[in-house]
Design a protein around this motif. Structure first.
Motif, PDB file in Angstrom:
ATOM      1  N   PHE A 286       0.813  -1.214   0.000  1.00  0.00           N
ATOM      2  CA  PHE A 286       0.000   0.000   0.000  1.00  0.00           C
ATOM      3  C   PHE A 286       0.848   1.267   0.000  1.00  0.00           C
ATOM      4  CE2 PHE A 286      -2.967  -3.155   1.432  1.00  0.00           C
ATOM      5  CZ  PHE A 286      -4.237  -2.685   1.134  1.00  0.00           C
ATOM      6  N   LEU A 287       0.292   2.315  -0.616  1.00  0.00           N
ATOM      7  CA  LEU A 287       0.879   3.650  -0.539  1.00  0.00           C
ATOM      8  C   LEU A 287       0.529   4.315   0.792  1.00  0.00           C
ATOM      9  CD1 LEU A 287       2.272   6.146  -1.862  1.00  0.00           C
ATOM     10  CD2 LEU A 287       0.056   6.702  -2.883  1.00  0.00           C
ATOM     11  N   PHE A 288      -0.718   4.116   1.238  1.00  0.00           N
ATOM     12  CA  PHE A 288      -1.193   4.787   2.451  1.00  0.00           C
ATOM     13  C   PHE A 288      -1.392   3.792   3.590  1.00  0.00           C
ATOM     14  CE2 PHE A 288      -2.775   7.448  -1.064  1.00  0.00           C
ATOM     15  CZ  PHE A 288      -2.249   8.686  -0.685  1.00  0.00           C
ATOM     16  N   TRP A 289      -1.000   4.222   4.791  1.00  0.00           N
ATOM     17  CA  TRP A 289      -1.259   3.417   5.984  1.00  0.00           C
ATOM     18  C   TRP A 289      -2.649   3.737   6.548  1.00  0.00           C
ATOM     19  CZ3 TRP A 289      -0.817  -0.834   8.197  1.00  0.00           C
ATOM     20  CH2 TRP A 289      -1.065  -1.018   9.561  1.00  0.00           C
ATOM     21  N   ASP A 290      -2.914   5.033   6.791  1.00  0.00           N
ATOM     22  CA  ASP A 290      -4.255   5.461   7.180  1.00  0.00           C
ATOM     23  C   ASP A 290      -4.782   6.406   6.105  1.00  0.00           C
ATOM     24  OD1 ASP A 290      -3.086   7.946   7.691  1.00  0.00           O
ATOM     25  OD2 ASP A 290      -3.045   7.676   9.849  1.00  0.00           O
ATOM     26  N   VAL A 291      -5.814   7.156   6.375  1.00  0.00           N
ATOM     27  CA  VAL A 291      -6.432   7.975   5.324  1.00  0.00           C
ATOM     28  C   VAL A 291      -5.639   9.250   5.027  1.00  0.00           C
ATOM     29  CG1 VAL A 291      -8.760   7.103   5.715  1.00  0.00           C
ATOM     30  CG2 VAL A 291      -7.947   9.094   7.020  1.00  0.00           C
ATOM     31  N   ILE A 292      -4.553   9.475   5.759  1.00  0.00           N
ATOM     32  CA  ILE A 292      -3.718  10.670   5.532  1.00  0.00           C
ATOM     33  C   ILE A 292      -2.248  10.302   5.350  1.00  0.00           C
ATOM     34  CG2 ILE A 292      -2.802  12.751   6.657  1.00  0.00           C
ATOM     35  CD1 ILE A 292      -5.455  13.590   6.616  1.00  0.00           C
ATOM     36  N   HIS A 293      -1.754   9.351   6.129  1.00  0.00           N
ATOM     37  CA  HIS A 293      -0.313   9.107   6.239  1.00  0.00           C
ATOM     38  C   HIS A 293       0.162   7.909   5.411  1.00  0.00           C
ATOM     39  CE1 HIS A 293      -1.470  11.194  10.043  1.00  0.00           C
ATOM     40  NE2 HIS A 293      -0.433  11.932   9.698  1.00  0.00           N
ATOM     41  N   PRO A 294       1.395   7.987   4.903  1.00  0.00           N
ATOM     42  CA  PRO A 294       1.945   6.903   4.079  1.00  0.00           C
ATOM     43  C   PRO A 294       2.377   5.695   4.916  1.00  0.00           C
ATOM     44  CG  PRO A 294       3.075   9.017   3.702  1.00  0.00           C
ATOM     45  CD  PRO A 294       2.283   9.154   4.950  1.00  0.00           C
ATOM     46  N   THR A 295       2.519   4.571   4.219  1.00  0.00           N
ATOM     47  CA  THR A 295       3.117   3.387   4.839  1.00  0.00           C
ATOM     48  C   THR A 295       4.624   3.584   4.963  1.00  0.00           C
ATOM     49  OG1 THR A 295       3.466   2.334   2.693  1.00  0.00           O
ATOM     50  CG2 THR A 295       1.375   1.870   3.831  1.00  0.00           C
ATOM     51  N   THR A 296       5.243   2.734   5.757  1.00  0.00           N
ATOM     52  CA  THR A 296       6.697   2.832   5.902  1.00  0.00           C
ATOM     53  C   THR A 296       7.402   2.492   4.589  1.00  0.00           C
ATOM     54  OG1 THR A 296       8.572   2.228   7.327  1.00  0.00           O
ATOM     55  CG2 THR A 296       7.069   0.443   6.689  1.00  0.00           C
ATOM     56  N   PHE A 297       6.794   1.651   3.748  1.00  0.00           N
ATOM     57  CA  PHE A 297       7.371   1.363   2.432  1.00  0.00           C
ATOM     58  C   PHE A 297       7.379   2.616   1.567  1.00  0.00           C
ATOM     59  CE2 PHE A 297       7.150  -0.129  -1.999  1.00  0.00           C
ATOM     60  CZ  PHE A 297       8.301  -0.906  -2.043  1.00  0.00           C
ATOM     61  N   THR A 298       6.322   3.416   1.670  1.00  0.00           N
ATOM     62  CA  THR A 298       6.289   4.694   0.953  1.00  0.00           C
ATOM     63  C   THR A 298       7.375   5.618   1.480  1.00  0.00           C
ATOM     64  OG1 THR A 298       3.895   4.443   0.716  1.00  0.00           O
ATOM     65  CG2 THR A 298       4.812   6.614   0.265  1.00  0.00           C
ATOM     66  N   HIS A 299       7.531   5.669   2.791  1.00  0.00           N
ATOM     67  CA  HIS A 299       8.592   6.485   3.388  1.00  0.00           C
ATOM     68  C   HIS A 299       9.969   6.035   2.886  1.00  0.00           C
ATOM     69  CE1 HIS A 299       6.577   9.152   6.227  1.00  0.00           C
ATOM     70  NE2 HIS A 299       5.765   8.173   6.550  1.00  0.00           N
ATOM     71  N   LEU A 300      10.154   4.739   2.742  1.00  0.00           N
ATOM     72  CA  LEU A 300      11.411   4.229   2.212  1.00  0.00           C
ATOM     73  C   LEU A 300      11.627   4.722   0.784  1.00  0.00           C
ATOM     74  CD1 LEU A 300      13.910   2.401   2.311  1.00  0.00           C
ATOM     75  CD2 LEU A 300      12.421   0.454   1.768  1.00  0.00           C
ATOM     76  N   THR A 301      10.570   4.734  -0.002  1.00  0.00           N
ATOM     77  CA  THR A 301      10.654   5.237  -1.374  1.00  0.00           C
ATOM     78  C   THR A 301      11.006   6.720  -1.382  1.00  0.00           C
ATOM     79  OG1 THR A 301       8.965   3.622  -2.024  1.00  0.00           O
ATOM     80  CG2 THR A 301       9.400   5.427  -3.551  1.00  0.00           C
ATOM     81  N   PHE A 302      10.404   7.487  -0.475  1.00  0.00           N
ATOM     82  CA  PHE A 302      10.755   8.912  -0.352  1.00  0.00           C
ATOM     83  C   PHE A 302      12.243   9.069  -0.036  1.00  0.00           C
ATOM     84  CE2 PHE A 302       6.241  10.265   1.251  1.00  0.00           C
ATOM     85  CZ  PHE A 302       5.737  10.031  -0.015  1.00  0.00           C
TER      86      PHE A 302
END
Length: 321
Positions: A286-302
């Motif tokens: 997933f891109l999003f963990w909750d309805v506002i914040h990213p998952t840690t995988f997305t953070h890794l991509t950032f």
């Protein structure tokens, strides 16, 4: 002393240290070590972080725990005080930059606006805005200059529009530029600013076409104004020793939406937390963990993209595509 703020360990905590994320990190580090162009990416003595929940590595949790005896965000839905299911992007970035824990100082707090307001629902905990974070940092210097070899990161603005009823980017951009100028005044020379992803595409707002369109228009205006303000400031200071880098996270997220598989994602629309609660989506990325914040995988991509921007051959200011 950093008052109520804490030094964050950039190395992954055992309870959020997954084999998948670690293999990604190792592969990325090996790539940098084996690529001649990338062997010379910049070396920093310290990392200082200012911003909101997207960079908060447990400051909000510690401050709310002190006031409420139960830290927010709650565990186990959110791990180790992060507004995600694992480390946030600046923690991965610190690891990529090979900085020890005492060299990663994080002032970011959930709800922070670009000014002195904080929109977090619980006001009694004294959560800071960006201005108070910078004030706390300056106080910690005890009259000394800022470390010229450190990297300073500023990522704020979303809460101005989502929680502080701002409808024009003029004030948020002025606040961000004042923050940059303040850091330059006290000696900082290497500053990274991050623009905003399209706020209307967050799961919380995506299904309401009117709100989504309004927020995306605000995002576009904010990012254009930020890019223009950074370019103007670089021309104004005209210094070979100062680097002001714009991390265009907006373009990155748009690419993820357009080609999710290229970045390793299978679901860019829904919140993983909600899907897991419904016993769905266990095999999805997933891109999003909750309805506002990213998952840690997305953070890794950032963090991977941010690290790439620190290669010496990159231009001084990264303009949005």
């Amino acid at each position: 002393m950093l008052n109520s703020f804490q030094t964050i360990n950039p190395y992954l905590d055992p309870d959020v240290n997954t084999a998948s994320e670690n293999s990604q990190i190792d592969a990325f580090l090996n790539y940098f070590q084996s690529n001649e162009q990338h062997k010379r990416y910049r070396s920093f003595t310290q990392l200082f972080v200012f911003g909101d929940s997207l960079s908060d590595a447990s400051n909000t949790f510690m401050l709310t725990k002190k006031e409420l005896r139960q830290g927010l965000p709650p565990t186990p839905l959110y791990l180790s005080g992060r507004f995600s299911n694992g480390p946030v992007w600046v923690e991965y970035l610190a690891r990529f930059l090979k900085l020890p824990s005492h060299c990663h100082i994080n002032f970011a707090a959930s709800g922070a606006t670009t000014g002195d307001a904080n929109t977090f629902p619980i006001q009694s905990c004294g959560l800071p805005g960006l201005k108070q974070q910078l004030d706390a940092f300056i106080t910690s210097l005890e009259g000394e200059s800022a470390d010229r070899e450190a990297l300073y990161i500023l990522w704020a603005g979303a809460n101005d529009y989502l929680g502080n009823n701002v409808t024009n980017p003029t004030i948020p951009i002025a606040n961000l530029m004042n923050a940059v100028k303040l850091l330059l005044t006290i000696g900082a020379q290497q500053i990274m600013l991050v623009n905003l992803p399209d706020l209307g595409n967050l799961p919380k707002f995506r299904k309401n076409s009117r709100i989504s369109a309004t927020l995306n228009a605000l995002t576009t205006a904010h990012n254009a104004a930020l890019a223009g303000a950074i370019e103007a400031l670089c021309q104004e200071i005209s210094s070979d020793t100062v680097d002001i880098i714009l991390f265009d996270v907006n373009s990155l997220v748009k690419q993820i939406f357009t080609q999710p598989g290229k970045f390793g994602f299978t679901n860019v629309l829904d919140a993983e937390m909600i899907s897991v609660a419904k016993f769905e989506g266990y095999t999805e990325r997933f891109l999003f963990w909750d309805v506002i914040h990213p998952t840690t995988f997305t953070h890794l991509t950032f963090a991977k993209t941010a690290t790439s921007l620190l290669i010496p051959k990159m231009t001084l200011v990264q303009q949005p595509r």
